[in-house]
Motif scaffolding. Structure first.
Motif, short mmCIF file in Angstrom:
data_model
loop_
_atom_site.label_atom_id
_atom_site.label_comp_id
_atom_site.label_asym_id
_atom_site.label_seq_id
_atom_site.Cartn_x
_atom_site.Cartn_y
_atom_site.Cartn_z
N ASP A 284 -17.52 -52.41 2.83
CA ASP A 284 -18.87 -53.51 2.54
C ASP A 284 -19.28 -52.40 1.60
O ASP A 284 -20.49 -52.27 2.95
CB ASP A 284 -19.31 -54.10 2.88
CG ASP A 284 -19.88 -55.57 3.22
OD1 ASP A 284 -20.66 -55.02 1.73
OD2 ASP A 284 -19.59 -56.43 3.63
N ARG A 286 -21.85 -52.58 -0.21
CA ARG A 286 -22.64 -53.06 -0.57
C ARG A 286 -23.46 -52.19 -1.92
O ARG A 286 -24.81 -51.50 -1.97
CB ARG A 286 -24.21 -53.23 0.17
CG ARG A 286 -23.72 -54.10 1.77
CD ARG A 286 -24.56 -53.18 3.03
NE ARG A 286 -23.60 -52.47 3.84
CZ ARG A 286 -24.58 -51.11 3.65
NH1 ARG A 286 -25.99 -51.30 3.66
NH2 ARG A 286 -23.52 -50.77 4.60
N ALA B 316 -33.52 -55.94 1.13
CA ALA B 316 -32.62 -54.93 0.14
C ALA B 316 -32.64 -53.26 -0.29
O ALA B 316 -31.90 -52.96 0.00
CB ALA B 316 -31.72 -56.25 -0.97
N THR B 364 -29.81 -55.59 4.36
CA THR B 364 -28.15 -55.08 4.45
C THR B 364 -27.42 -56.29 4.46
O THR B 364 -26.62 -56.74 3.71
CB THR B 364 -27.46 -53.97 5.95
OG1 THR B 364 -28.36 -53.40 5.83
CG2 THR B 364 -26.17 -54.34 5.63
N TYR B 365 -28.29 -57.52 5.24
CA TYR B 365 -27.80 -58.85 4.83
C TYR B 365 -27.64 -59.26 3.48
O TYR B 365 -26.25 -59.46 2.94
CB TYR B 365 -28.04 -59.99 5.58
CG TYR B 365 -26.91 -61.06 5.68
CD1 TYR B 365 -25.91 -61.32 6.43
CD2 TYR B 365 -27.89 -62.31 4.85
CE1 TYR B 365 -25.51 -62.85 6.65
CE2 TYR B 365 -27.82 -63.90 5.26
CZ TYR B 365 -25.92 -63.69 6.09
OH TYR B 365 -25.49 -64.97 5.90
N VAL B 366 -28.11 -59.78 2.76
CA VAL B 366 -27.94 -59.77 1.56
C VAL B 366 -27.64 -59.32 0.11
O VAL B 366 -26.90 -59.61 -0.35
CB VAL B 366 -29.43 -60.07 1.17
CG1 VAL B 366 -30.09 -61.07 1.80
CG2 VAL B 366 -30.44 -59.27 0.56
N LEU B 367 -27.09 -57.72 0.82
CA LEU B 367 -26.40 -57.12 -0.21
C LEU B 367 -24.85 -56.87 0.41
O LEU B 367 -24.53 -56.55 -0.39
CB LEU B 367 -26.69 -55.45 -0.07
CG LEU B 367 -27.89 -55.37 -0.78
CD1 LEU B 367 -28.38 -53.85 -0.72
CD2 LEU B 367 -28.00 -55.77 -2.48
N SER B 368 -24.83 -57.90 1.59
CA SER B 368 -23.89 -57.74 1.46
C SER B 368 -22.22 -58.67 1.23
O SER B 368 -23.20 -59.55 -0.06
CB SER B 368 -22.58 -58.15 3.25
OG SER B 368 -23.69 -59.18 3.42
N ALA B 369 -21.01 -58.11 0.98
CA ALA B 369 -19.94 -59.32 0.26
C ALA B 369 -20.25 -60.20 0.58
O ALA B 369 -20.22 -61.40 1.56
CB ALA B 369 -18.65 -58.10 1.16
N TYR B 371 -22.43 -62.13 -0.51
CA TYR B 371 -24.18 -63.24 -0.48
C TYR B 371 -24.96 -62.37 -1.72
O TYR B 371 -26.16 -62.62 -2.27
CB TYR B 371 -24.85 -62.21 0.58
CG TYR B 371 -23.95 -63.25 2.03
CD1 TYR B 371 -24.26 -64.17 2.36
CD2 TYR B 371 -23.60 -62.44 2.98
CE1 TYR B 371 -23.40 -65.52 3.45
CE2 TYR B 371 -22.99 -62.88 3.87
CZ TYR B 371 -22.97 -64.34 3.96
OH TYR B 371 -22.29 -65.65 5.38
N TYR B 372 -24.57 -61.67 -2.03
CA TYR B 372 -25.20 -59.94 -3.25
C TYR B 372 -25.74 -61.47 -4.12
O TYR B 372 -26.84 -61.50 -4.86
CB TYR B 372 -24.50 -59.65 -4.15
CG TYR B 372 -25.24 -58.17 -4.82
CD1 TYR B 372 -25.61 -57.56 -4.90
CD2 TYR B 372 -25.00 -59.13 -6.67
CE1 TYR B 372 -26.58 -57.23 -5.86
CE2 TYR B 372 -25.75 -58.59 -7.49
CZ TYR B 372 -26.41 -56.72 -6.79
OH TYR B 372 -27.13 -56.72 -8.41
N TYR B 376 -29.70 -61.46 -3.56
CA TYR B 376 -30.25 -60.12 -4.35
C TYR B 376 -30.18 -60.81 -6.00
O TYR B 376 -31.68 -60.56 -6.69
CB TYR B 376 -29.75 -59.12 -3.85
CG TYR B 376 -30.28 -58.19 -4.81
CD1 TYR B 376 -31.28 -57.58 -4.41
CD2 TYR B 376 -29.79 -57.71 -5.63
CE1 TYR B 376 -32.08 -56.59 -4.28
CE2 TYR B 376 -30.38 -56.85 -6.51
CZ TYR B 376 -31.90 -56.06 -5.91
OH TYR B 376 -32.41 -54.45 -6.14
#
Lengths: 492, 488, 100
Positions: A284, A286, B316, B364-369, B371-372, B376
């Motif tokens: 992941d 990001r 982010a 980290t959460y909003v960029l993670s697979a 959720y982007y 974001y």
């Protein structure tokens, strides 16, 4: 039939390669630190490549133009706008905690190159391999694992390499055997060196390769689950590692198992691949657009200018050598193997006026001497003027071809003045009519039988008599002069 | 007790007349900083010896009539997220324990080249994440007008130091209001320039596409002087604007006649805004109208989305910007970790405070697979719409006027338990960062004995206009001459 | 209905290299959930055909000429290192290829 051949009878092998090639720049991709190796750790670092708080990247102009050059040389389309992105992961040699790379909008996409097909009957058989994309990114530093570090429990981190510019060149999954993968890499490396984009020196780590390998039954439409082989850093390892991985996957599939998506390392000592990590949630990264860098706009005029300055590519040069110099495809292929050899050939031909003798001397004697020394032509002392001077002496009968061939290794190693070397070695051809006539007369007198057989129609005896004269003159007699005298005496 | 320092203009005049020396002024500033530290904790570290040395050099230049700029010999403070060669930069975080910077931020380099004397660093919310300066790793800064209240944040130390008369000017940084909101809470001027006007090189990144170095002062004229020094293109910052810097001081003609000031209806609402604050700001509008400015209502319709958009983007970017604090090359490293994973995790868990961890996790959460796009990318699209709001508004007005914050300084601890409530304190300031436009907060009176600030927002590169209007307002009012009772 | 679970918070913390105590994990799950609820306001915004803004102002690509400039002195480059050997940083042993 080898195990590999047997597997390839049953399965179709699908290989895609990701190549990282270091760009030939003086400074790093995002800072002014020099690109240099061999110095002690962290001697080429600054706030930017150390990722100190507050430091910012600024893109190296030359890296962009070299990237465009590579894209054009591999028939890729250069994108009018490309965007840098951050790839986030933690690793000690990745100082920012992210790598600045390109993701959704790379520098260029959709190209190809042609690789020679060694198995095909025709010498010019080629196969076209698709190139998915070429993008720019920064290299990481180095972690040094040494048992002496912190009593064996530690690693050292050296960031001299951190931020060095790389091109990542991703092929389509078009390759079908380890040999094709090897041929693709050699072709790509040759192109990158030709256009002076990269030294592409595998030993120095300037040219690194990851391979994605999967198997499927012949005729199947869907690709099999692939594994990724990391950091294959010599041509030999690439082919061996892929072959080993093909065999491993076949064994799994034959046993009714399923391939697990994984990253593998090639262990050169055992000759086998081993799983480094399974790809589950570890990937992941990001990705998101790098806010510290502005999108790279490359206008069509700039692309046009770079295209205009693009050096002739190996394929184009080979075809031109065939066309202009009347060489065979095979010889032209050998002579264009490296740009330096091709340049040497052209310079020598221009000075000498005829291509074929130059090609012959280069391919036969000079290449042999180079191979002995494991050197490229531009790494040795021989220059075109010297080779031409030697050939002129042969033409003038002042050195025999045999003596000349014996001088080549010396000239390759040390270069220098041909005339002086010939004198020094005492190999100047004997063309003095008096000496030669005496020698011929002696040979004819000693070989009455051979003379008789010649006169009765055995033409080949002339060569025997020639050889005897040469031997009597320690090989220094000018063959043309000897032939003339022999012909006159025997025919008379 | 060392006396309050005068404004930059006053000090300049006194230095030029030979009534004082840089050495005396700098000694006075250092003395006052030391004396007020226990009460307000505005500063994080003073460089007394080196500042005194630099003051002496400034005095020599003055004697030799070789002054470098109006800033020559003037003491100032830097927010503790600006790199200053040979000095610590901590961002009020334990994770930067022991870090001594080997380089100068471009803004700092320009201040030094202009002869400014940096006397030390100011307190802040850790990594500029906060609106109260309570998120510093050691102690919070207190508001000079009422030490039971916060100075605002994240540049609360710089705002408090200027309000308390320790220095005439200070540098801060503004990612979502971190200069303007504390300026408003502390009754001083705070300007956030256009994104790219001042180099970010050497400003420790919080959210790269929003961060901008800003200036605190008591008068708009002083802000103009310091902004002049630090502005301009920097080849070390790719996002730096390559545009000429106008003469800001020359723009201060006191005239606002003929200007049209837009009043966004979404900012003049009763709900969630302190009525006393609204009243002070409306009084200021009337004052500007008396000075000849015209006003009109404008609409910035996407304002309700601004805070959500801001926090998604800022967190982010922050989650990635703060990945470099890993204990490998500088700063804190957890002891006793035997493998890399635990070295990283323990270092970062020990080194970062609660608010920073919260934002790293959300980012980290909003960029993670997966959720982007939902978070974001959506926020970036909302950002486009917010920019469009301003472009449309500037078709019918020259600049925009709003309250800087919906409130006056709140009590220490009041919002600590409720992060979201804290974030809403930035509701009037974040849009300028999202749109990249300049904004200034100017004192416009008091509500219940606490300062109120009005915010002027200009079009991109409209700093001259903002400074001119702020200066004209200050010529007609005396709010900026009031001094806090606790630090007079 | 929670927008984020404690397991997700722990997975994210792992990605971000943060170790959370049980109390921290619980409190942060609540905080993140509140924040995600708040930012859901954006769901109501129609962003079809809206280009995302990555940079607030249009700026031309900034490029740097390819000239090597002096680096930091090695002593400065590693002067802040928590642990070092000579001019190298040292860390607990890196296992080849394993991202940590």
């Amino acid at each position: 039939m080898s195990a590999l051949q047997e597997v390839m009878e049953r399965y179709e092998v699908v290989i895609g390669l990701e190549v990282h090639s270091q760009l030939r720049t003086d400074s790093k991709l995002f800072c002014g630190c020099a690109v240099r190796y061999g110095d002690p750790p962290n001697h080429h670092t600054c706030p930017v490549c150390l990722a100190l708080p507050g430091a910012l990247p600024v893109l190296n102009e030359r890296a962009v133009s070299l990237g465009v050059r590579a894209a054009l040389a591999t028939h890729c389309s250069v994108q009018p706008q490309s965007i840098f992105a951050r790839k986030n992961y933690f690793y000690p040699d990745l100082p920012k905690g992210y790598q600045i790379s390109q993701f959704e909008e790379p520098l260029s996409t959709g190209g190809w190159l042609e690789i020679p097909m060694p198995d095909e009957a025709a010498a010019d058989a080629v196969r076209r391999i698709g190139i998915t994309r070429i993008h720019m990114e920064e290299d990481a530093g180095k972690s040094i694992h040494d048992d002496s570090v912190a009593g064996g429990d530690g690693s050292q981190v050296d960031l001299n390499r951190a931020g060095v510019p790389l091109l990542e060149i991703v092929s389509e999954p078009d390759l079908r055997s380890p040999e094709e993968a090897g041929a693709y890499l050699r072709t790509l490396r040759q192109i990158l060196r030709y256009i002076e984009v990269s030294d592409a020196d595998m030993e120095k780590g300037h040219f690194r390769c990851d391979a994605n390998v999967s198997l499927r039954l012949h005729g199947a439409l869907d690709l099999g689950t692939r594994t990724e082989l990391k950091n294959l850093n010599s041509f030999r390892f690439v082919e061996a590692a892929i072959a080993a991985e093909i065999e491993r996957q076949a064994e799994v599939l034959d046993g009714g198992g399923a391939i697990q998506q994984a990253t593998l390392l090639w262990d050169r000592t055992s000759g086998q691949t081993r799983v480094m990590r399974l790809k589950e949630n570890s990937d992941d990264y990001r990705y998101f657009p790098e806010p510290d860098l502005i999108p790279v706009n490359i206008d069509p005029q700039a692309v046009h200018d770079i295209r205009a300055e693009l050096p002739e590519l190996p394929d184009q040069k080979r075809e031109r050598f065939v066309r202009e110099h009347g060489l065979s495809e095979y010889d032209a292929g050998l002579l264009t193997g490296s740009r330096s050899l091709a340049d040497f050939f052209e310079a020598s031909t221009a000075a000498y006026g005829k291509a074929k003798p130059i090609a012959n001397w280069l391919l036969r004697d000079v290449l042999h001497a180079l191979n002995e020394r494991e050197a490229e032509i531009d790494e040795v002392a021989l220059v075109p003027e010297t080779l031409v001077a030697l050939l002129r002496m042969v033409d003038a009968g002042r050195v025999t071809p045999k003596s000349a061939r014996e001088l080549i290794p010396e000239l390759v190693a040390r270069g220098g003045d041909v005339e002086a070397l010939v004198r020094e070695r005492g190999v100047e051809a004997v063309s003095d009519a008096g000496i030669l006539e005496t020698a011929v007369a002696e040979v004819l007198a000693d070989n009455a039988d051979a003379v008789a057989r010649f006169r009765s129609g055995e033409d080949k005896m002339l060569n025997f008599l020639m050889g005897q004269v040469m031997r009597r003159t320690s090989g220094k007699a000018s063959p043309a002069a000897v032939r003339d005298i022999l012909a006159a005496k025997l025919g008379g | 007790m060392a006396q309050r320092l005068g404004t930059l203009s006053e000090l300049r005049a006194a230095l030029d007349d030979g009534r004082t020396s840089a050495s005396d002024v700098v000694a006075q500033a250092l003395g006052r900083a030391r004396e007020l530290a226990p009460a307000f904790a505005a500063t994080r570290g003073l460089r007394a010896d080196r500042a005194a040395e630099e003051a002496l050099q400034a005095d020599q230049r003055r004697t030799a009539r070789a002054l470098r700029s109006v800033l020559d010999g003037i003491p100032l403070l830097l927010k503790d997220n600006l790199n200053h060669r040979g000095e610590p930069t901590t961002c009020a975080s334990r994770i930067l324990d022991g870090y001594v910077s080997p380089y100068d931020a471009t803004a700092v380099e320009r201040v030094k080249a202009a002869g400014g004397v940096v006397i030390g660093r100011t307190n802040m919310d850790e990594f500029a994440m906060g609106s109260s300066t309570e998120n510093a790793c050691d102690q919070p800064t207190r508001n000079p007008w009422d030490p039971t209240r916060v100075p605002g944040g994240s540049s609360g130390g710089s705002a408090a130091a200027v309000a308390a008369g320790i220095v005439p000017v200070a540098l801060g940084s503004d990612t979502g209001g971190s200069v303007r909101q504390p300026a408003s809470f502390c009754g001083v001027v705070g300007i956030k320039p256009t994104y790219g006007r001042v180099s970010r090189y050497g400003l420790v990144a919080f959210a790269s596409s929003l961060d901008q170095v800003g200036v605190f002062s008591r008068t708009a004229a002083d802000a103009a002087a310091l902004l002049q020094v630090i502005s301009g293109h920097d080849p070390l910052d790719s996002t730096s604007l390559d545009e000429p810097v106008p003469d800001y001081a020359a723009a201060l003609d006191g005239d606002v006649a003929g200007l049209t000031i837009g009043l966004p209806r979404e900012y003049f609402v009763e709900q969630g805004v302190d009525p006393d604050v609204l009243e002070r700001v409306r009084d200021a509008v009337k004052e500007l109208e008396r000075a000849g400015a015209k006003t009109c209502e404008v609409s910035l319709p996407h304002t309700p989305y601004a805070v959500a958009t801001y926090y998604l983007i800022a967190m982010a970017e922050a989650s990635s910007n703060l990945a470099r604090y890993d204990g490998v090359r500088y700063g804190h490293r957890a002891t006793g970790a035997h493998d890399l994973q635990s070295m990283y995790s323990r270092t970062r868990s020990e080194g970062f405070g609660a608010e920073v961890k919260r934002r790293i996790l959300l980012g980290t959460y909003v960029l993670s697979a997966g959720y982007y796009d939902a978070y974001y990318r959506k926020a970036q699209q909302a950002r486009t719409l917010l920019r469009g709001d301003f472009e449309a508004a500037y078709r019918s007005c020259d600049l925009i006027l709003t309250p800087t914050a919906p409130e006056v300084a709140f009590a220490l601890g009041e919002r600590s338990a409720d992060p979201l409530q804290m974030y809403l304190s930035d509701i009037f300031t974040v849009s300028a960062n999202l749109a990249g436009i300049p904004g200034i907060s100017v004192p416009c009176g008091f509500a219940r004995d606490l300062p109120v600030g009005l915010q002027l927002l200009g079009p991109a590169l409209g700093e001259s206009l903002l400074l001119r209007v702020a200066d004209a307002y200050q010529r007609r009012t005396d709010w900026h001459t009031k001094t806090p009772p606790e630090a007079s | 209905m929670a927008r984020i679970t404690r397991e997700e918070v722990e997975r994210i913390a792992d990605l971000a290299r943060l170790t959370l105590s049980a109390e921290e994990a619980q409190a942060l799950t609540h905080d993140l959930d509140t924040m995600l609820e708040y930012v859901q306001a954006l769901d109501g915004l129609d962003t079809q055909n809206v280009e995302p803004t990555a940079h607030p102002l249009p700026v031309a690509t900034a490029l740097r000429p390819d000239r090597a400039r002096p680096s930091l002195a090695p002593e400065e480059a590693v002067g802040n290192a928590p642990e070092r050997e000579g001019s190298a940083f040292t860390v607990p042993k890196v296992i080849e290829g394993v991202e940590s």
